[in-house]
Design a protein around this motif. Structure first.
Motif, PDB file in Angstrom:
ATOM      1  N   ILE A 167       9.213   9.155  10.927  1.00 48.35           N
ATOM      2  CA  ILE A 167       7.745   9.436  10.415  1.00 48.35           C
ATOM      3  C   ILE A 167       7.339   8.223   9.201  1.00 48.35           C
ATOM      4  O   ILE A 167       6.121   7.559   9.799  1.00 48.35           O
ATOM      5  N   LEU A 168       8.175   8.007   8.494  1.00 48.17           N
ATOM      6  CA  LEU A 168       7.957   6.865   7.416  1.00 48.17           C
ATOM      7  C   LEU A 168       7.982   5.495   7.997  1.00 48.17           C
ATOM      8  O   LEU A 168       6.988   4.734   7.526  1.00 48.17           O
ATOM      9  N   LYS A 169       8.658   5.213   8.986  1.00 52.06           N
ATOM     10  CA  LYS A 169       8.602   3.752   9.778  1.00 52.06           C
ATOM     11  C   LYS A 169       7.393   3.732  10.487  1.00 52.06           C
ATOM     12  O   LYS A 169       6.797   2.577  10.414  1.00 52.06           O
ATOM     13  N   LYS A 170       6.985   4.789  11.134  1.00 56.50           N
ATOM     14  CA  LYS A 170       5.756   4.506  11.962  1.00 56.50           C
ATOM     15  C   LYS A 170       4.482   4.648  10.920  1.00 56.50           C
ATOM     16  O   LYS A 170       3.481   3.673  11.042  1.00 56.50           O
ATOM     17  N   ALA A 171       4.778   5.307   9.641  1.00 58.65           N
ATOM     18  CA  ALA A 171       3.614   5.080   8.746  1.00 58.65           C
ATOM     19  C   ALA A 171       3.378   3.737   8.321  1.00 58.65           C
ATOM     20  O   ALA A 171       2.209   3.528   7.771  1.00 58.65           O
ATOM     21  N   TRP A 172       4.311   3.231   8.191  1.00 56.49           N
ATOM     22  CA  TRP A 172       4.280   1.649   7.619  1.00 56.49           C
ATOM     23  C   TRP A 172       3.286   0.851   8.508  1.00 56.49           C
ATOM     24  O   TRP A 172       2.687  -0.464   7.854  1.00 56.49           O
ATOM     25  N   ASN A 173       2.745   1.368   9.698  1.00 56.53           N
ATOM     26  CA  ASN A 173       2.120   0.698  10.586  1.00 56.53           C
ATOM     27  C   ASN A 173       0.536   0.306  10.040  1.00 56.53           C
ATOM     28  O   ASN A 173      -0.227  -0.339  10.429  1.00 56.53           O
ATOM     29  N   ASP A 174       0.244   1.509   8.915  1.00 60.29           N
ATOM     30  CA  ASP A 174      -0.935   1.489   8.538  1.00 60.29           C
ATOM     31  C   ASP A 174      -1.020   1.103   6.899  1.00 60.29           C
ATOM     32  O   ASP A 174      -1.910   1.409   6.354  1.00 60.29           O
ATOM     33  N   ILE A 175       0.084   0.370   6.512  1.00 60.49           N
ATOM     34  CA  ILE A 175       0.233   0.006   5.165  1.00 60.49           C
ATOM     35  C   ILE A 175       0.513  -1.486   5.343  1.00 60.49           C
ATOM     36  O   ILE A 175       1.354  -1.750   5.707  1.00 60.49           O
ATOM     37  N   PRO A 176      -0.318  -2.282   4.487  1.00 59.22           N
ATOM     38  CA  PRO A 176      -0.223  -3.674   4.496  1.00 59.22           C
ATOM     39  C   PRO A 176       0.964  -3.967   3.711  1.00 59.22           C
ATOM     40  O   PRO A 176       1.290  -3.376   2.477  1.00 59.22           O
ATOM     41  N   VAL A 177       1.670  -4.957   3.896  1.00 62.39           N
ATOM     42  CA  VAL A 177       3.114  -5.494   3.269  1.00 62.39           C
ATOM     43  C   VAL A 177       2.630  -6.212   2.051  1.00 62.39           C
ATOM     44  O   VAL A 177       3.487  -6.338   1.044  1.00 62.39           O
ATOM     45  N   ASP A 178       1.472  -6.735   1.983  1.00 66.97           N
ATOM     46  CA  ASP A 178       0.911  -7.505   0.858  1.00 66.97           C
ATOM     47  C   ASP A 178       0.595  -6.693  -0.196  1.00 66.97           C
ATOM     48  O   ASP A 178      -0.088  -5.601  -0.020  1.00 66.97           O
ATOM     49  N   GLN A 179       1.036  -6.654  -1.345  1.00 71.39           N
ATOM     50  CA  GLN A 179       0.362  -5.914  -2.600  1.00 71.39           C
ATOM     51  C   GLN A 179       0.175  -6.986  -3.727  1.00 71.39           C
ATOM     52  O   GLN A 179       0.962  -7.936  -4.026  1.00 71.39           O
ATOM     53  N   LEU A 180      -1.294  -6.696  -4.316  1.00 73.56           N
ATOM     54  CA  LEU A 180      -1.945  -7.866  -4.812  1.00 73.56           C
ATOM     55  C   LEU A 180      -2.448  -7.110  -6.219  1.00 73.56           C
ATOM     56  O   LEU A 180      -2.656  -6.140  -6.437  1.00 73.56           O
ATOM     57  N   PHE A 181      -2.243  -8.078  -7.482  1.00 70.92           N
ATOM     58  CA  PHE A 181      -2.870  -7.983  -8.623  1.00 70.92           C
ATOM     59  C   PHE A 181      -3.551  -9.224  -9.248  1.00 70.92           C
ATOM     60  O   PHE A 181      -3.098 -10.239  -8.831  1.00 70.92           O
ATOM     61  N   VAL A 182      -4.666  -8.902  -9.614  1.00 72.16           N
ATOM     62  CA  VAL A 182      -5.477 -10.134 -10.306  1.00 72.16           C
ATOM     63  C   VAL A 182      -5.484 -10.001 -11.753  1.00 72.16           C
ATOM     64  O   VAL A 182      -6.232  -9.021 -12.111  1.00 72.16           O
ATOM     65  N   ASP A 183      -5.263 -10.979 -12.318  1.00 68.35           N
ATOM     66  CA  ASP A 183      -5.333 -10.990 -13.782  1.00 68.35           C
ATOM     67  C   ASP A 183      -6.483 -11.970 -14.292  1.00 68.35           C
ATOM     68  O   ASP A 183      -6.396 -13.030 -14.175  1.00 68.35           O
TER      69      ASP A 183
END
Length: 839
Positions: free
Chosen positions: A29-45
């Motif tokens: 379930i978690l593996k398939k859930a990754w299909n809806d989560i972007p691999v990029d995580q972003l922070f802007v300072d």
């Protein structure tokens, strides 16, 4: 819908085979859930959060892989947008991601109205997913300090927690909201448990209190006291049949009682103890549980880092060493044998595993107008030096800081659960979670780490969706048949390299950004060598996800970061120009309105009987000066060194290899002529004036100043220039010389009515932040007030983890804020903040 929050209630899922192990089912379930989560995580300072019309917003963006925690990305593009209060685009740009840290800037328009603005940022990969994963932060544009009004508390019904306390109030008394939240979400009789408590007033502000808990008989059970920010914990064993009430040591509430959650006779209690920075203990106790087995899991960032089948009708206790796990928030969840959650709580793993940033100075920071020197040092949790990339801003709090909005930091953004951060009140967020010790942090996690389970049947796709690639431009031409281009030639403006692309049958060619060298921000679509193939226009289109662009506006409605409710100051007056949310402009390259006449140099016309060749227009592309042009011509020999040899002059060109006197010879290895050589170098004529056989004096004339270069190989120039023209003539015509020439003899090919040489901007170019000198600050009025005293993005520390910077302090008195965010070479994030007063 928050997909991550909903996947944990699995009742009703028909796609799971019950023959599988529970942990295998959950992993799927978690593996398939990754299909809806972007691999990029972003922070802007950004350098600050309060700006004025005409200001520049400086920022540094950091991108990491959400799953691995490594500071890397496969995205080539970063999109940054500034929206005004009416959701119109004030400025927007695309930036090239060369490294995980990306410097950039936006411009606040001169005509911008005061009000609340939003900075949105996302990568090309994130454009494939729900916009909620994009980074957004509110900014204030104003010339005046806004009036502050405290926001009213959110409707309790929206954020109600199952099992929260009910309030019994005396008539006419003002309301205080007191909640008790059992650890793990369950309150079971006969088991000693912890409960977090929190008291807030009608505005949602946390109130520090002392109180006592009694049962229905009036017997005192235990006293309680608020913690650092207001929330605290209490621990006792509820008994079957008893009901518990809390009262506060406040005179006007002496007759007010708040009922605690009702203790259940059956269920499982979950307890997590943080033993040290690297050890935690999990205890599960069951009471009257029908199902004797369950699945205990720990998840970090939607990845399963621990799972074990346990017996829940007895006591289970286990100690974990977490040193091999990354830092970050995690969920400890207990499921029954059908994957229904029985208990859950949020924890923080490895709180010390981050980059620690020290800010120090050998000088008095509070001296007005003097040079201030800072030393920034980055270390790991054990004090070892780390090389890192950081961004630092020094801000005048009076003109550059708006207290109505919180300033996010990289540690909170990368390491804490987004839903948990959304639950936190602003006064706790503003203090910074990184400053808390493990006990105070645990109290905050117990108080605000809950989430609501929504019963919902979930359908999970079997196929994994492949994210679309948005890192390219499409070059489209509607030319068909003989007018269609066989290839599209592209010149990169910064390094003058060329790329050839083959159009498909529809006349479309694709240029992928990863095929360009680093630092390439602009390109030219070169005209085809066959002028007939330039008769059709070319359109350059940038791909975009229209649904994403439309939905991302909803992020601006999230008031999580806000402290006050501000009056809308932008409802009247002249607003910004209307437009799309983000303008990714297509570029149209227009063909000429009528066929261009071929350029003919007047000298080539004069010497038609000789062998001539002219270089002009597009022949001069990718050259910097006259010497580059001469090297492109296929001459017999060019002596371009500065060393004269016997019989060979410096910086001369030989157009012919025919010897006129016997006995002469050319040494091809040494590339020199013998003294008795009869070969004659070409004569140079600049704008009609002969200057001699050497081009040394005119070698550096820029190509942009040259209209044409004509080569005459024959001896026809003898009649005009004498024996010096026996080796041929090279005519150089500049724009100045062309303007003085007979217009009837030439057509200026460079004065065109088309866009065939139009530059295409792929990314916004970087520019350096300007720091005024001491004399400018003291003498120029515009520098007297400087909201941003210092901004340094993309700073790199060496192996010692140390970097020294200096700036000039403000000349008046006031509070100065220093904030630093960054990442280490070992993928640790860190942030620091320092405040000092200039007297």
């Amino acid at each position: 819908m928050k997909y991550f929050a909903s996947i944990l209630l699995i009742s009703g899922i028909c796609c799971i085979s019950y023959s599988q192990e529970l942990k295998d089912q959950l992993s799927d379930i978690l593996k398939k859930a990754w299909n809806d989560i972007p691999v990029d995580q972003l922070f802007v300072d950004s350098d600050r959060n309060l700006y004025h019309p005409g200001d520049t917003i400086w920022f540094e963006a950091y991108v990491r892989d959400r799953r691995s925690g490594i500071m890397e990305t496969e995205s080539a593009s970063l999109y940054v947008i500034l929206l005004d209060s009416e959701l119109k685009t004030a400025d927007s740009a695309r930036f090239r991601i060369n490294l995980p840290a990306v410097p950039g800037w936006l411009k606040v328009p001169e005509e911008a109205l005061p009000g609340d603005y939003t900075l949105l940022a996302f990568t090309s990969n994130q454009m494939n997913y729900n916009p909620e994963y994009a980074f957004n932060v509110p900014l204030r544009i104003d010339n005046l300090v806004p009036s502050m009004k405290i926001s009213s508390a959110k409707d309790n019904s929206e954020n109600a927690v199952p099992g929260a306390a009910n309030t019994i109030l005396a008539q006419g008394m003002p309301s205080l909201n007191l909640k008790f939240l059992p650890e793990g979400g369950t309150f079971i009789t006969g088991i000693t448990q912890r409960l977090a408590f929190n008291v807030t007033d009608q505005t949602g502000k946390n109130i520090k209190v002392n109180g006592v808990i009694k049962n229905q008989k009036g017997e005192k059970i235990i006293s309680f006291r608020s913690g650092l920010f207001g929330p605290g914990t209490v621990e006792f064993k509820p008994l079957a049949g008893d009901i518990y009430f809390a009262s506060l040591d406040i005179d006007k509430y002496k007759d007010t009682k708040w009922q605690l959650p009702e203790a259940k006779l059956t269920g499982a209690a979950l307890r997590v103890n943080t033993l040290s920075d690297e050890f935690l203990e999990i205890i599960v106790r069951g009471n009257g549980i029908t199902s004797s087995t369950g699945l205990l899991t720990i998840m970090m960032n939607n990845s399963l880092v621990y799972s074990e089948n346990i017996k829940i009708d007895t006591i289970f206790r286990k100690t974990f060493r977490t040193n091999k796990l990354p830092a970050g928030s995690g969920l400890v969840t207990l499921y029954d044998n059908e994957l229904n959650p029985l208990a859950e709580r949020l924890i923080f793993i490895n709180p010390a595993k981050k980059m620690h940033i020290g800010i120090s100075s050998d000088y008095d920071l509070g001296t007005p107008g003097d040079e201030t020197k800072l030393t920034i040092r980055t270390t790991d949790q054990d004090g070892r030096d780390l090389s890192s990339v950081i961004s630092i801003s020094v801000i005048d709090s009076a003109s550059g800081v708006y207290n109505g909005f919180l300033t996010p930091d990289i540690v909170s953004t990368f390491y804490y659960d987004k839903e948990f951060l959304g639950n936190l009140p602003p006064e706790i967020r503003s203090k910074g979670l990184g400053t808390l010790n493990k006990n105070d942090l645990d109290v905050i996690l117990l108080t605000y780490g809950w989430r609501r389970f929504v019963p919902k049947e979930i359908s999970l796709p079997d196929a994994i969706k492949e994210p679309a690639n948005y890192d390219f431009i499409k070059i489209i031409s509607d030319a068909k048949g003989k007018k269609a281009r066989e290839e599209v030639n592209i010149l990169s403006v910064e390094d003058l390299s060329t790329i050839s692309l083959k159009p498909d049958k529809n006349g479309e060619a694709v240029l992928y950004f990863d095929s360009l060298a680093r630092g390439i921000n602009q390109v030219l679509i070169l005209p085809d060598m066959d002028p007939h193939k330039n008769s059709k226009q070319i359109i350059i289109r940038f791909p975009e996800n229209l649904a994403f662009m439309s939905d991302i506006k909803k992020l601006t409605e999230d008031k999580t970061f806000r402290l006050p409710v501000l009056q809308d100051t932008s409802a009247s007056g002249k607003g910004l120009a209307p437009g799309d949310l983000f303008v990714i402009e297509s570029v149209t390259i227009k063909p000429p309105a009528s066929p261009l006449k071929k350029y003919e140099d007047k000298n080539a016309v004069t010497y038609r009987s000789g062998t001539t060749q002219t270089m002009s227009g597009r022949d001069l592309i990718s050259t910097a000066n006259l010497e580059d042009i001469l090297r492109k011509y296929n001459s017999f020999y060019i002596a371009d060194n500065n060393i004269s040899t016997q019989g060979a002059k410096s910086k001369v060109i030989y157009l012919r290899g025919i010897e006129h006197l016997s006995g002469s010879s050319f040494d091809k290895d040494k590339k020199v002529w013998t003294a008795n050589s009869g070969l004659v170098p070409a004569l140079f004529v600049l704008d009609g004036n002969p200057i001699g056989e050497s081009y040394e004096t005119i070698a550096s004339i820029p190509s942009s100043k040259i209209v044409s270069v004509t080569y005459l190989k024959g001896v026809q120039g003898y009649a005009m220039y004498g024996a010096k023209a026996m080796g041929g003539v090279i005519f150089v015509t500049t724009k100045m010389g062309k303007d003085n020439s007979d217009s009837s003899s030439s057509v200026n090919e460079l004065s065109r009515n088309d866009d065939l040489m139009k530059q295409v901007r792929l990314f916004r170019q970087e520019r350096e932040y300007y720091i005024p000198s001491k004399e400018e600050i003291r003498n120029l009025p515009e520098y007297y007030i400087r909201p941003t005293i210092l901004w340094k993005g993309d700073l790199t520390t060496d192996d010692t983890g140390t970097i020294k910077i200096s700036y000039l302090n403000i000349t008046t008195h006031g509070d100065i804020i220093i904030k630093v965010n960054g990442i280490s070479a070992s993928n640790l994030a860190g942030s620091a903040r320092l405040k000092y007063h200039v007297k």
